[in-house]
Write an enzyme that holds these catalytic residues in place. Structure first.
Site, mmCIF file in Angstrom:
data_model
loop_
_atom_site.group_PDB
_atom_site.id
_atom_site.type_symbol
_atom_site.label_atom_id
_atom_site.label_comp_id
_atom_site.label_asym_id
_atom_site.label_seq_id
_atom_site.Cartn_x
_atom_site.Cartn_y
_atom_site.Cartn_z
ATOM 1 N N HIS A 164 12.572 49.068 63.141
ATOM 2 C CA HIS A 164 13.688 48.309 62.781
ATOM 3 C C HIS A 164 13.237 47.094 62.166
ATOM 4 O O HIS A 164 12.058 46.503 62.607
ATOM 5 C CB HIS A 164 14.862 48.075 63.599
ATOM 6 C CG HIS A 164 15.524 49.373 64.014
ATOM 7 N ND1 HIS A 164 15.331 50.457 64.756
ATOM 8 C CD2 HIS A 164 16.866 49.751 63.623
ATOM 9 C CE1 HIS A 164 16.222 51.417 64.905
ATOM 10 N NE2 HIS A 164 17.199 50.887 63.894
ATOM 11 N N LYS A 168 16.747 42.744 64.454
ATOM 12 C CA LYS A 168 17.501 43.635 65.338
ATOM 13 C C LYS A 168 17.307 42.932 66.779
ATOM 14 O O LYS A 168 16.158 42.892 67.266
ATOM 15 C CB LYS A 168 17.010 45.154 65.469
ATOM 16 C CG LYS A 168 17.850 45.953 66.227
ATOM 17 C CD LYS A 168 17.596 47.387 66.086
ATOM 18 C CE LYS A 168 18.170 48.468 66.923
ATOM 19 N NZ LYS A 168 19.497 48.250 66.982
#
Length: 275
Positions: A164, A168
């Site tokens: 990600h 995040k």
């Protein structure tokens, strides 16, 4: 369709990466009506959320106080829905507040613990209020998970790699945890040791998720959301991968969740249960 027949929607985290996409999707949906936009960015307070996300004005100002915006959703003929894409530190309180107001949460924010999900489920059931918590809203991710469940019948060794963007906050991702849970529910014992192992750097082999399945988390700028489920057996490697290239891929699932949550009387975990 008259306005009183539209599903009222509040978007919490409206100016975030996911929130912006939700605003655009709700604005285009003929059966939904945006009634509130919540975001804590002080520079956006009072601005029209349509202009903030780059579309036509929607006559909905950005506000910081979730409670006051939830009140707007309770003044409509149809019970309202709150879509939450915020931060793991605040999502639990956000969901409890929505349920307390009779507003049905659709939650894409990950990072909730199993105990928190259980508590929210009990709260939603007592209130007879629908609530959807989904680690992922992309239909392709659900297909990836289903393929992994099928594959695990034939492989004893499996690991998960999730990648990600570096903004995040939680690791591993809710999608990775959910995938491991689905595999663990098959009742198999995965990854029997082949040798006596020793990590010279702690955590080098990843964290152990449900079913003792290793999960590896990568956070880098340039990524959006990606996951691989790797199965291995002598002489072969089977990899199932999903890549998100644009957050628009989540919107069909989010809209489905909004339309389905108004029919629920308690908490559902996972979008696949509504398909």
């Amino acid at each position: 369709m008259a306005n009183q027949d539209l599903i009222p929607v509040v978007v919490n985290g409206a100016a975030g990466k996911m929130g912006r996409e939700v605003i655009k999707a709700v604005a285009q949906a003929p059966d939904l009506q945006l009634v509130g936009a919540v975001d804590h960015n002080p520079s956006l307070q009072g601005q029209d959320i349509g202009e903030v996300v780059g579309i036509a004005p929607l006559e909905v100002p950005v506000l910081a106080d979730l409670q006051s915006v939830l009140v707007l959703a309770t003044q409509e003929k149809i019970q309202g829905v709150m879509v939450d894409f915020t931060h793991p530190s605040g999502v639990y309180d956000n969901v409890r507040s929505a349920i307390a107001y009779g507003v049905r949460p659709v939650v894409g924010t990950t990072g909730l613990s199993e105990q928190q999900i259980q508590d929210l489920g009990d709260f939603a059931e007592k209130a007879s209020t629908g609530c959807l918590i989904a680690p992922n809203f992309a239909i392709g991710v659900l297909l990836m998970q289903q393929a992994a469940v099928q594959a695990c019948q034939y492989f004893d060794h499996v690991e998960i790699i999730e990648l990600h963007h570096n903004q995040k906050a939680d690791a591993p991702s809710g999608t990775a945890i959910k995938t491991a849970q689905m595999l663990a529910e098959m009742g198999k014992t995965f990854n029997p040791p082949a040798v006596e192992e020793k990590e010279t750097i702690a955590g080098a082999k990843g964290g152990l998720g449900p079913g003792q399945i290793p999960i590896h988390s990568i956070r880098l700028p340039g990524l959006i959301a990606h996951q691989e489920v790797l199965f291995g057996s002598p002489g072969q490697l089977y990899t199932i991968r999903h890549d998100t290239t644009d957050r628009a891929c989540y919107m069909p699932g989010v809209l489905l969740g909004i339309r389905k949550v108004v029919e629920l009387k308690g908490l559902v975990y996972g979008l696949e249960k509504l398909l």
